[in-house]
Design a protein around this motif. Sequence first.
Motif, short mmCIF file in Angstrom:
data_model
loop_
_atom_site.label_atom_id
_atom_site.label_comp_id
_atom_site.label_asym_id
_atom_site.label_seq_id
_atom_site.Cartn_x
_atom_site.Cartn_y
_atom_site.Cartn_z
N PHE A 1 0.80 -1.22 0.00
CA PHE A 1 0.00 0.00 0.00
C PHE A 1 0.83 1.27 0.00
N LEU A 2 2.01 1.22 0.57
CA LEU A 2 2.81 2.43 0.77
C LEU A 2 4.12 2.40 -0.01
N GLY A 3 4.29 1.46 -0.90
CA GLY A 3 5.58 1.18 -1.50
C GLY A 3 6.08 2.13 -2.56
N ASP A 4 5.33 3.13 -2.93
CA ASP A 4 5.88 4.07 -3.91
C ASP A 4 6.08 5.43 -3.23
N LYS A 5 6.98 6.22 -3.78
CA LYS A 5 7.33 7.48 -3.10
C LYS A 5 6.15 8.45 -3.01
N TRP A 6 5.30 8.46 -3.99
CA TRP A 6 4.22 9.46 -3.99
C TRP A 6 3.25 9.23 -2.85
N THR A 7 2.97 7.99 -2.54
CA THR A 7 2.03 7.70 -1.47
C THR A 7 2.55 8.26 -0.14
N LEU A 8 3.80 7.98 0.17
CA LEU A 8 4.35 8.48 1.44
C LEU A 8 4.47 10.00 1.44
N LEU A 9 4.74 10.60 0.30
CA LEU A 9 4.83 12.07 0.26
C LEU A 9 3.47 12.72 0.46
N ILE A 10 2.42 12.12 -0.05
CA ILE A 10 1.07 12.65 0.19
C ILE A 10 0.73 12.53 1.68
N ILE A 11 1.06 11.39 2.28
CA ILE A 11 0.81 11.22 3.71
C ILE A 11 1.65 12.22 4.50
N ARG A 12 2.90 12.42 4.08
CA ARG A 12 3.75 13.44 4.73
C ARG A 12 3.08 14.81 4.70
N ASP A 13 2.55 15.19 3.53
CA ASP A 13 1.90 16.49 3.40
C ASP A 13 0.69 16.62 4.31
N LEU A 14 -0.05 15.55 4.46
CA LEU A 14 -1.20 15.56 5.37
C LEU A 14 -0.76 15.68 6.83
N VAL A 15 0.27 14.91 7.19
CA VAL A 15 0.73 14.87 8.58
C VAL A 15 1.45 16.15 8.99
#
Length: 140
Positions: A19-33
Amino acid sequence: MAKKGELRSDCPINYALEFLGDKWTLLIIRDLVFDGKRFYKEFLSSKEKIATNILSDRLKRLESIGILVSSVYEKQRTQKIYKLTQKGIDLTPMLIEIIIWSTKYKEGLNVSPEFLKKLEEDKEKTVAGVVEAISSRLKA
């Protein structure tokens, strides 16, 4: 190859990477957090310059797996507002561990020295403070 919706294995690291294995997913979550971003255009303004089709796909995917929810923004009904769920908020300690690891091995990254000092002094309290700030934003 696993069928859609099936995991490749029962390994917990594999589960997260599915679910989290690509960079974009974690960067979107980073932006939310960390940045409190809530709107599509706000995500597009990130320094990494995500393409609109990728952003749209990742937001849908994050919503489908319960990391975030979207709703119509009452003040401008043509926009959606995105918010983390508890499942998404629970990723905060992992993001902070990535920050700690990254700053250990690469100097000059965009992390406030004050934040790193707080983590060094009392990581648990600092993580709890970040989680509380996110939860407060969601209530507002």
